[in-house]
Design a protein around this motif. Structure first.
Motif, PDB file in Angstrom:
ATOM      1  N   PRO A 234       0.751  -0.996  -0.123  1.00 41.69           N
ATOM      2  CA  PRO A 234      -0.068  -0.046   0.129  1.00 41.69           C
ATOM      3  C   PRO A 234       0.839   1.131  -0.002  1.00 41.69           C
ATOM      4  N   CYS A 235       0.471   2.198  -0.846  1.00 36.71           N
ATOM      5  CA  CYS A 235       1.164   3.470  -0.795  1.00 36.71           C
ATOM      6  C   CYS A 235      -0.050   4.727  -0.329  1.00 36.71           C
ATOM      7  N   LEU A 236       0.679   5.262   0.705  1.00 39.07           N
ATOM      8  CA  LEU A 236      -0.123   6.503   1.204  1.00 39.07           C
ATOM      9  C   LEU A 236       0.558   7.827   0.935  1.00 39.07           C
ATOM     10  N   TYR A 237      -0.262   8.612   0.380  1.00 41.84           N
ATOM     11  CA  TYR A 237       0.457   9.576  -0.038  1.00 41.84           C
ATOM     12  C   TYR A 237       0.172  10.815   0.849  1.00 41.84           C
ATOM     13  N   TYR A 238       1.195  11.519   1.248  1.00 38.20           N
ATOM     14  CA  TYR A 238       1.423  12.512   2.566  1.00 38.20           C
ATOM     15  C   TYR A 238       0.035  13.352   2.587  1.00 38.20           C
ATOM     16  N   GLY A 239      -0.521  13.610   3.753  1.00 43.05           N
ATOM     17  CA  GLY A 239      -1.731  14.539   3.778  1.00 43.05           C
ATOM     18  C   GLY A 239      -3.192  13.791   3.651  1.00 43.05           C
ATOM     19  N   ASP A 240      -2.795  12.488   3.025  1.00 39.10           N
ATOM     20  CA  ASP A 240      -4.106  11.840   3.018  1.00 39.10           C
ATOM     21  C   ASP A 240      -4.847  11.157   4.126  1.00 39.10           C
ATOM     22  N   GLU A 241      -3.589  10.975   5.118  1.00 39.30           N
ATOM     23  CA  GLU A 241      -4.019  10.406   6.289  1.00 39.30           C
ATOM     24  C   GLU A 241      -4.908  11.462   7.072  1.00 39.30           C
ATOM     25  N   LEU A 242      -4.806  12.719   6.730  1.00 41.89           N
ATOM     26  CA  LEU A 242      -5.482  13.818   7.315  1.00 41.89           C
ATOM     27  C   LEU A 242      -6.929  14.182   6.704  1.00 41.89           C
ATOM     28  N   GLY A 243      -7.016  13.622   5.349  1.00 44.41           N
ATOM     29  CA  GLY A 243      -8.093  13.855   4.580  1.00 44.41           C
ATOM     30  C   GLY A 243      -7.694  15.636   4.141  1.00 44.41           C
TER      31      GLY A 243
ATOM     32  N   PRO B  50       1.954  22.531   1.403  1.00 50.55           N
ATOM     33  CA  PRO B  50       2.560  21.970   2.169  1.00 50.55           C
ATOM     34  C   PRO B  50       1.491  20.996   3.477  1.00 50.55           C
ATOM     35  N   MET B  51       2.118  20.255   4.015  1.00 48.51           N
ATOM     36  CA  MET B  51       1.600  19.390   4.991  1.00 48.51           C
ATOM     37  C   MET B  51       1.174  20.353   6.308  1.00 48.51           C
ATOM     38  N   ALA B  52      -0.098  20.012   6.734  1.00 46.19           N
ATOM     39  CA  ALA B  52      -0.685  20.705   7.821  1.00 46.19           C
ATOM     40  C   ALA B  52      -0.463  19.990   9.193  1.00 46.19           C
TER      41      ALA B  52
ATOM     42  N   TYR C 217     -11.075  22.607   4.603  1.00 43.62           N
ATOM     43  CA  TYR C 217      -9.982  22.016   4.761  1.00 43.62           C
ATOM     44  C   TYR C 217      -9.098  22.897   5.318  1.00 43.62           C
ATOM     45  N   ASP C 218      -9.426  24.013   5.772  1.00 44.44           N
ATOM     46  CA  ASP C 218      -8.305  24.974   6.383  1.00 44.44           C
ATOM     47  C   ASP C 218      -7.279  24.198   7.246  1.00 44.44           C
ATOM     48  N   TYR C 219      -6.183  24.491   7.257  1.00 46.56           N
ATOM     49  CA  TYR C 219      -5.284  23.876   8.191  1.00 46.56           C
ATOM     50  C   TYR C 219      -5.192  24.121   9.567  1.00 46.56           C
ATOM     51  N   ARG C 220      -6.267  25.245   9.956  1.00 41.24           N
ATOM     52  CA  ARG C 220      -6.454  25.436  11.351  1.00 41.24           C
ATOM     53  C   ARG C 220      -7.499  24.535  12.019  1.00 41.24           C
ATOM     54  N   VAL C 221      -8.034  23.857  11.137  1.00 37.87           N
ATOM     55  CA  VAL C 221      -9.055  22.610  11.495  1.00 37.87           C
ATOM     56  C   VAL C 221      -8.394  21.277  11.119  1.00 37.87           C
ATOM     57  N   VAL C 222      -8.144  21.151   9.848  1.00 39.51           N
ATOM     58  CA  VAL C 222      -7.443  19.859   9.271  1.00 39.51           C
ATOM     59  C   VAL C 222      -6.014  19.866   9.413  1.00 39.51           C
ATOM     60  N   ASN C 223      -5.541  19.436  10.676  1.00 40.17           N
ATOM     61  CA  ASN C 223      -4.004  19.359  10.671  1.00 40.17           C
ATOM     62  C   ASN C 223      -3.572  18.084  11.782  1.00 40.17           C
ATOM     63  N   VAL C 224      -2.367  17.757  11.789  1.00 40.25           N
ATOM     64  CA  VAL C 224      -1.935  16.640  12.561  1.00 40.25           C
ATOM     65  C   VAL C 224      -2.191  16.806  14.018  1.00 40.25           C
ATOM     66  N   ALA C 225      -1.920  17.981  14.450  1.00 44.13           N
ATOM     67  CA  ALA C 225      -2.026  18.095  15.958  1.00 44.13           C
ATOM     68  C   ALA C 225      -3.532  18.125  16.560  1.00 44.13           C
TER      69      ALA C 225
ATOM     70  N   LEU D  44      -9.477  11.029  11.439  1.00 44.73           N
ATOM     71  CA  LEU D  44      -9.083  10.016  10.071  1.00 44.73           C
ATOM     72  C   LEU D  44      -7.566   9.610  10.562  1.00 44.73           C
ATOM     73  N   ILE D  45      -6.877  10.501  11.211  1.00 37.59           N
ATOM     74  CA  ILE D  45      -5.607  10.211  11.381  1.00 37.59           C
ATOM     75  C   ILE D  45      -5.259   9.042  12.478  1.00 37.59           C
ATOM     76  N   ASN D  46      -6.249   9.215  13.387  1.00 37.32           N
ATOM     77  CA  ASN D  46      -6.140   7.938  14.387  1.00 37.32           C
ATOM     78  C   ASN D  46      -6.688   6.786  13.682  1.00 37.32           C
ATOM     79  N   TRP D  47      -7.511   6.975  12.730  1.00 34.16           N
ATOM     80  CA  TRP D  47      -8.227   5.876  12.140  1.00 34.16           C
ATOM     81  C   TRP D  47      -6.866   4.906  11.250  1.00 34.16           C
ATOM     82  N   HIS D  48      -6.075   5.823  10.703  1.00 31.98           N
ATOM     83  CA  HIS D  48      -5.112   5.286   9.926  1.00 31.98           C
ATOM     84  C   HIS D  48      -4.086   4.735  10.906  1.00 31.98           C
ATOM     85  N   HIS D  49      -3.931   5.289  12.121  1.00 28.83           N
ATOM     86  CA  HIS D  49      -2.870   4.777  13.052  1.00 28.83           C
ATOM     87  C   HIS D  49      -3.260   3.319  13.474  1.00 28.83           C
ATOM     88  N   ARG D  50      -4.700   3.085  13.871  1.00 34.94           N
ATOM     89  CA  ARG D  50      -5.093   2.020  14.211  1.00 34.94           C
ATOM     90  C   ARG D  50      -5.350   0.990  13.184  1.00 34.94           C
ATOM     91  N   MET D  51      -5.534   1.277  11.942  1.00 36.32           N
ATOM     92  CA  MET D  51      -5.452   0.124  10.828  1.00 36.32           C
ATOM     93  C   MET D  51      -4.081  -0.120  10.588  1.00 36.32           C
TER      94      MET D  51
END
Ligand code: NOJ
Length: 559
Positions: A379-388, A404-406, A433-441, A450-457
């Motif tokens: 599987p190939c995951l494209y950066y940022g797709d783990e955040l939507g 840029p990655m958020a 999709y504003d980075y103030r809402v959709v970001n890793v932290a 979504l990011i925690n979903w990817h982590h669990r998967m």
């Protein structure tokens, strides 16, 4: 690092690995100049380890005038100064390995930049000279007329007139990217020397860009010619001579039967399956499993096992092609099913990131990744797709998908401290999709994100050897929207069912091979009725399940 002798006894490191593709210029900026760099990537390794990926693939890091995102190279054995230097790469490699992450470099074999010294030398050297012979020249632009123009939004011909040389040169991509002449043995040697250089630096793999186009032959599309395969076998032998397992992965945007030959035992280890990607989207658009089922059957018949690399999205447009990669009806199905694609056609595909293409709906997003993480292959995951993460339509070329990655809600999404005008590309502030809402932290703090979903998967996948290297078997489903398959290794069987439709589906599945066995869902951790040949189940819209069938638990095996 494993030596070759150890590696012959144990599977190579890439078996079942999850590859995370990132754009170095857009990932993390350590020195505050507005451009991502190698030190920035190094600083994010703890994040990548937490996420659960096994390898990172860096798009080209070499000196380049950046007419094509770095795929136009002026020096194959150096680092673009914006990104750092060779010492930074060595640090990245060492640190990545200490986090259990391998590093794959993009290697562009087919062409250089027009500014590469080889090309400058060639155009000034005399006609017929050994210097001129590094590239493909003609006195007119009539040769190889059957080779399609790939970047058809930007170019009308595969030939460009060079005033200095007084001849035309071949370029299968932009006019800034002249094709090297692989008929010249000196070119082959020069590129093998580039491979040696990076092997000596300790890199773990190469993603081989545009491999079908190395050689040309009149009367053909100039794709995947026997000479090309012969050269790739030489390259493989060169890599084999090194004392480590080094992954060679082909980028060949071809139908399955044309990509399969790259996977001959003495050629490359893996190849992207872009036809499968197109069929995944077609099945989703159609709400029917048929397209995907047919493509999987075909791909496994051509190359059984786990050697296909599977991307959902990458840094290019979502390739559907000109009717050569997949049939026209597949292309029409995708276009009809995704209104978000309208007005975003570029070259031969849809120039959008995954989340906006899916109109921000998390259900098809997790369904597609649930398939990606359980189908046979890498599987190939494209950066940022783990955040939507979103995209910026209207940016030049494919920059739409390369922003840029958020990382945080701070200025520039935590990507860089540079003033806005210096940023490599604008961070996403589009509604939804504003980075103030959709970001890793932020997403790391929300358990349902979504990011925690990817982590669990990805964490679950690590515990399920059947998903990494298990055999693949399609199973009967009585509902046209439901795809069902089993992955079986020595220690376990995992059955996957996925509903590709936007409505719920009740269906019987044929689990007759495991009649009477215990069935437990992995992700929800709950018990289902014992298996039978007419096992009844309900899948919600875009729902999917991963069932462990039998008494075995999650365990390591090396079958
Ligand atoms: C394929 C790469 O993915 C793409 O970004 C690039 O433009 C072409 N090859 C040419 O190198």
């Amino acid at each position: 690092m494993a030596t070759k002798s150890m590696a012959t006894q144990s599977p190579p490191w890439w078996e079942g690995c999850v590859i995370y593709q990132l754009m170095p210029r857009s990932f993390a900026d350590a020195d505050g100049d507005g451009i991502g760099d190698l030190a920035g990537i190094t600083s994010k390794l703890p994040y990548l380890e937490w996420l659960g990926v096994d390898a990172i693939w860096l798009t080209p890091i070499y000196p380049s005038p950046l007419k094509d995102g770095g795929y136009d190279i002026t020096d194959f054995t150096a680092i673009h100064p914006d990104l750092g230097d060779l010492d930074d790469l060595v640090v990245l490699l060492e640190q990545a390995h200490s986090h259990g992450i391998r590093v794959i470099l993009d290697l562009v074999l087919n062409h250089t930049s027009v500014l590469h010294p080889w090309f400058q030398r060639a155009r000034w050297a005399g006609k017929g000279s050994s210097e001129r012979d590094f590239y493909v020249w003609r006195d007119d632009d009539h040769s190889y007329a059957e080779a399609p123009v790939l970047f058809c939004h930007f170019e009308q011909s595969n030939w460009e007139w060079d005033e200095v040389a007084g001849q035309y040169y071949l370029h299968r991509f932009l006019r800034h990217q002249p094709d090297l002449n692989y008929d010249n043995p000196a070119v082959q040697e020069a590129m093998l020397a580039v491979v040696d250089f990076w092997l000596a630096k300790g890199i773990d793999g190469f993603r081989l860009d545009a491999v079908p186009f190395l050689f040309e032959q009149e009367g053909t599309r100039c794709e995947g010619l026997p000479q090309t395969h012969a050269f790739l076998k030489r390259l493989r032998a060169r890599v084999e001579a090194c004392d480590r397992d080094v992954l060679l992965i082909a980028e060949a945007i071809q139908p399955v039967h044309e990509s399969a030959p790259y996977l001959a035992d003495d050629e490359l280890h893996a190849a992207f399956n872009f036809a499968l990607t197109a069929n995944l989207f077609a099945s989703l658009a159609h709400g029917q499993a048929k397209e995907l089922r047919n493509c999987l059957t075909h791909a496994q018949a051509m190359v059984p096992g786990c050697r296909w690399a599977l991307p959902l999205r990458n840094h290019d447009e979502l390739w559907l092609g000109d009717g050569h990669l997949v049939a026209d009806d597949v292309i029409q199905t995708v276009l009809a099913g995704f209104p978000t694609a309208q007005g975003h056609w570029l070259n031969w595909g849809i120039n959008r990131r995954l989340a906006p293409l899916l109109n921000g709906d998390p259900r098809p997003n997790t369904l597609l990744h649930g398939l990606l993480y359980s189908l046979p292959g890498l599987p190939c995951l494209y950066y940022g797709d783990e955040l939507g993460m979103g995209d910026w339509p209207g940016l030049r070329d494919r920059d739409t998908n390369r922003t840029p990655m958020a990382w945080t809600g701070e200025r520039n999404g935590g990507f860089s401290t540079a003033p806005d005008p210096l940023l490599v590309l604008p961070p996403i502030t589009a509604p939804g999709y504003d980075y103030r809402v959709v970001n890793v932290a932020v997403q790391q703090q929300l358990s349902g994100s979504l990011i925690n979903w990817h982590h669990r998967m990805l964490t679950s996948r690590r515990l399920l050897p059947a998903l990494r290297h298990g055999a693949f078997q399609l199973l009967e489903s009585h509902h046209p929207s439901v795809l069902c398959y089993a992955r079986t290794s020595a220690s376990m069987t995992l059955v996957v069912a996925a509903n590709l439709a936007a409505t719920g589906a009740s269906t019987h599945l044929d689990l007759g091979d495991w009649s009477g066995s215990r069935v437990r869902e992995v992700l929800a951790g709950c018990e289902f009725p014992p298996a039978s040949d007419a096992w009844f189940v309900y899948l919600p819209a875009y729902g999917f399940f991963w069932w462990l069938v039998g008494e075995e638990g999650c365990a390591e095996d090396n079958s």
